[in-house]
Motif scaffolding. Structure first.
Motif, PDB file in Angstrom:
ATOM      1  N   PHE A  30       0.867  -1.172   0.000  1.00  0.00           N
ATOM      2  CA  PHE A  30       0.000   0.000   0.000  1.00  0.00           C
ATOM      3  C   PHE A  30       0.904   1.222   0.000  1.00  0.00           C
ATOM      4  CE2 PHE A  30       1.092  -0.893   4.338  1.00  0.00           C
ATOM      5  CZ  PHE A  30       1.135   0.319   5.002  1.00  0.00           C
ATOM      6  N   HIS A  31       0.312   2.415  -0.121  1.00  0.00           N
ATOM      7  CA  HIS A  31       1.130   3.622  -0.258  1.00  0.00           C
ATOM      8  C   HIS A  31       1.067   4.569   0.939  1.00  0.00           C
ATOM      9  CE1 HIS A  31       0.463   2.642  -4.709  1.00  0.00           C
ATOM     10  NE2 HIS A  31       1.719   2.378  -4.442  1.00  0.00           N
ATOM     11  N   TYR A  32      -0.076   4.615   1.610  1.00  0.00           N
ATOM     12  CA  TYR A  32      -0.211   5.525   2.749  1.00  0.00           C
ATOM     13  C   TYR A  32      -1.434   5.111   3.565  1.00  0.00           C
ATOM     14  CZ  TYR A  32      -3.922   7.712  -0.045  1.00  0.00           C
ATOM     15  OH  TYR A  32      -5.058   7.932  -0.777  1.00  0.00           O
ATOM     16  N   PHE A  33      -1.627   5.767   4.695  1.00  0.00           N
ATOM     17  CA  PHE A  33      -2.794   5.539   5.540  1.00  0.00           C
ATOM     18  C   PHE A  33      -3.716   6.755   5.524  1.00  0.00           C
ATOM     19  CE2 PHE A  33       0.218   2.688   7.761  1.00  0.00           C
ATOM     20  CZ  PHE A  33      -0.564   1.569   7.992  1.00  0.00           C
ATOM     21  N   TYR A  34      -5.009   6.502   5.665  1.00  0.00           N
ATOM     22  CA  TYR A  34      -5.943   7.529   6.112  1.00  0.00           C
ATOM     23  C   TYR A  34      -6.160   7.313   7.597  1.00  0.00           C
ATOM     24  CZ  TYR A  34      -7.663   9.876   1.914  1.00  0.00           C
ATOM     25  OH  TYR A  34      -7.783  10.667   0.798  1.00  0.00           O
ATOM     26  N   PHE A  35      -5.896   8.372   8.391  1.00  0.00           N
ATOM     27  CA  PHE A  35      -6.200   8.336   9.816  1.00  0.00           C
ATOM     28  C   PHE A  35      -7.498   9.108  10.004  1.00  0.00           C
ATOM     29  CE2 PHE A  35      -5.704  10.329  14.118  1.00  0.00           C
ATOM     30  CZ  PHE A  35      -5.906   9.169  14.847  1.00  0.00           C
ATOM     31  N   VAL A  36      -8.548   8.399  10.436  1.00  0.00           N
ATOM     32  CA  VAL A  36      -9.898   8.955  10.449  1.00  0.00           C
ATOM     33  C   VAL A  36     -10.399   9.106  11.882  1.00  0.00           C
ATOM     34  CG1 VAL A  36     -12.230   8.731   9.512  1.00  0.00           C
ATOM     35  CG2 VAL A  36     -10.296   7.649   8.325  1.00  0.00           C
ATOM     36  N   GLN A  37     -10.881  10.315  12.193  1.00  0.00           N
ATOM     37  CA  GLN A  37     -11.526  10.553  13.469  1.00  0.00           C
ATOM     38  C   GLN A  37     -12.974  10.966  13.214  1.00  0.00           C
ATOM     39  OE1 GLN A  37      -9.158  12.618  16.618  1.00  0.00           O
ATOM     40  NE2 GLN A  37      -7.682  12.984  14.988  1.00  0.00           N
ATOM     41  N   GLN A  38     -13.842  10.665  14.185  1.00  0.00           N
ATOM     42  CA  GLN A  38     -15.249  11.038  14.022  1.00  0.00           C
ATOM     43  C   GLN A  38     -15.737  11.828  15.235  1.00  0.00           C
ATOM     44  OE1 GLN A  38     -18.217   7.958  14.049  1.00  0.00           O
ATOM     45  NE2 GLN A  38     -17.249   6.776  15.683  1.00  0.00           N
ATOM     46  N   TRP A  39     -16.716  12.704  14.958  1.00  0.00           N
ATOM     47  CA  TRP A  39     -17.373  13.444  16.028  1.00  0.00           C
ATOM     48  C   TRP A  39     -18.589  12.630  16.453  1.00  0.00           C
ATOM     49  CZ3 TRP A  39     -16.523  16.681  19.660  1.00  0.00           C
ATOM     50  CH2 TRP A  39     -17.571  17.346  20.304  1.00  0.00           C
ATOM     51  N   LEU A  40     -18.576  12.168  17.709  1.00  0.00           N
ATOM     52  CA  LEU A  40     -19.625  11.266  18.176  1.00  0.00           C
ATOM     53  C   LEU A  40     -20.989  11.934  18.202  1.00  0.00           C
ATOM     54  CD1 LEU A  40     -17.668   9.453  21.023  1.00  0.00           C
ATOM     55  CD2 LEU A  40     -18.193   8.602  18.737  1.00  0.00           C
ATOM     56  N   VAL A 202      -1.212   9.767   6.276  1.00  0.00           N
ATOM     57  CA  VAL A 202      -0.029   9.407   7.054  1.00  0.00           C
ATOM     58  C   VAL A 202       0.849   8.485   6.211  1.00  0.00           C
ATOM     59  CG1 VAL A 202       0.768   8.409   9.243  1.00  0.00           C
ATOM     60  CG2 VAL A 202      -1.492   9.495   9.117  1.00  0.00           C
ATOM     61  N   ASN A 203       2.156   8.611   6.360  1.00  0.00           N
ATOM     62  CA  ASN A 203       3.070   7.772   5.574  1.00  0.00           C
ATOM     63  C   ASN A 203       2.958   6.299   5.969  1.00  0.00           C
ATOM     64  OD1 ASN A 203       4.356   7.782   8.075  1.00  0.00           O
ATOM     65  ND2 ASN A 203       6.363   8.277   7.251  1.00  0.00           N
ATOM     66  N   LYS A 204       3.644   5.438   5.203  1.00  0.00           N
ATOM     67  CA  LYS A 204       3.504   3.991   5.390  1.00  0.00           C
ATOM     68  C   LYS A 204       3.947   3.495   6.760  1.00  0.00           C
ATOM     69  CE  LYS A 204       4.399   0.879   2.386  1.00  0.00           C
ATOM     70  NZ  LYS A 204       4.941  -0.017   1.333  1.00  0.00           N
TER      71      LYS A 204
END
Length: 231
Positions: A30-40, A202-204
């Motif tokens: 893979f090439h990178y990450f998505y770092f995902v946050q949510q508003w509850l 975010v990088n690998k």
């Protein structure tokens, strides 16, 4: 006629075999990450959905981790890569932090099963770089560094049920992190567009924020002004 049919069948089998090999090869990288946050507040107030609080009760107002997903540069992503059996015992030292920072509010309340799901679907596709413990540690470390609520509060954007310009929301997060975010909205029971998820790339190695190579369009797009619901 028989020879032609045999030749065609052989070619089809060869093509399918090559496709499987290519897919397996791609799933291993893979090439990178998505770092995902949510508003509850938005998750629990979206149209057609219901949230369930964990046994510890309703948490404080904060963005929580929603996912840490490996992606390819073209916007596609691997999933369910297998070969990485989940071992809950390995996460015991960080379990309290996971309950606080990476909770599940799906009904019925699924607790630890959510971490199992995230590891099996997404984490296994990054296991060549991050093992199970490193995968969850990286997400928790990023949560400490990417404080979405603090960034918005500093810009005068508060969870008070008011509407705010989408541009102002993105600008506040970019100013705090140094990188443009991907903001996803859902709609409440009245159909109002509201901030739900905020992602950064975010990088690998899972250690460094980077510019997103690809930002998806489609479901989850926000209106020009979005609600920041209370929680």
């Amino acid at each position: 006629m028989v020879k032609w049919e045999t030749s065609l069948f052989t070619k089809i089998i060869l093509m399918l075999s090559l496709a499987v090999v290519a897919l397996a090869s791609r799933n291993g990288d893979f090439h990178y990450f998505y770092f995902v946050q949510q508003w509850l507040g938005s998750y629990c107030d979206q149209r057609g959905e219901k949230c369930c609080y964990p046994p510890t009760g309703k948490p404080g107002p904060e963005f929580s981790i929603y996912g840490f997903w490996p992606y390819y540069n073209d916007g596609s992503f691997p999933y369910n890569c297998g070969g990485g059996n989940f071992d809950e015992a390995l996460l015991k030292p960080m379990q309290d932090r996971l309950r606080k920072e990476w909770p599940s509010f799906t009904c019925p309340q699924i607790g630890r099963k959510f971490w199992v799901h995230e590891w099996n679907k997404h984490g296994t596709c990054s296991k060549s770089v991050l093992g199970e413990v490193a995968y969850f540690q990286a997400a928790l470390s990023l949560k400490n560094r990417v404080n979405i609520l603090q960034a918005l509060t500093r810009a005068g954007i508060h969870p008070n049920n008011r509407l705010y310009p989408l541009k102002s929301v993105k600008k506040a997060i970019a100013r705090a992190t140094g990188f443009h975010p991907w903001v996803v909205c859902n709609r409440n029971s009245q159909g109002v567009s509201q901030i739900w998820q905020v992602s950064v790339c975010v990088n690998k190695s899972g250690t460094k924020l980077i510019n997103c190579p690809f930002v998806p369009k489609g479901p989850g797009d926000c209106e020009s002004r979005i609600k920041f619901p209370s929680f």
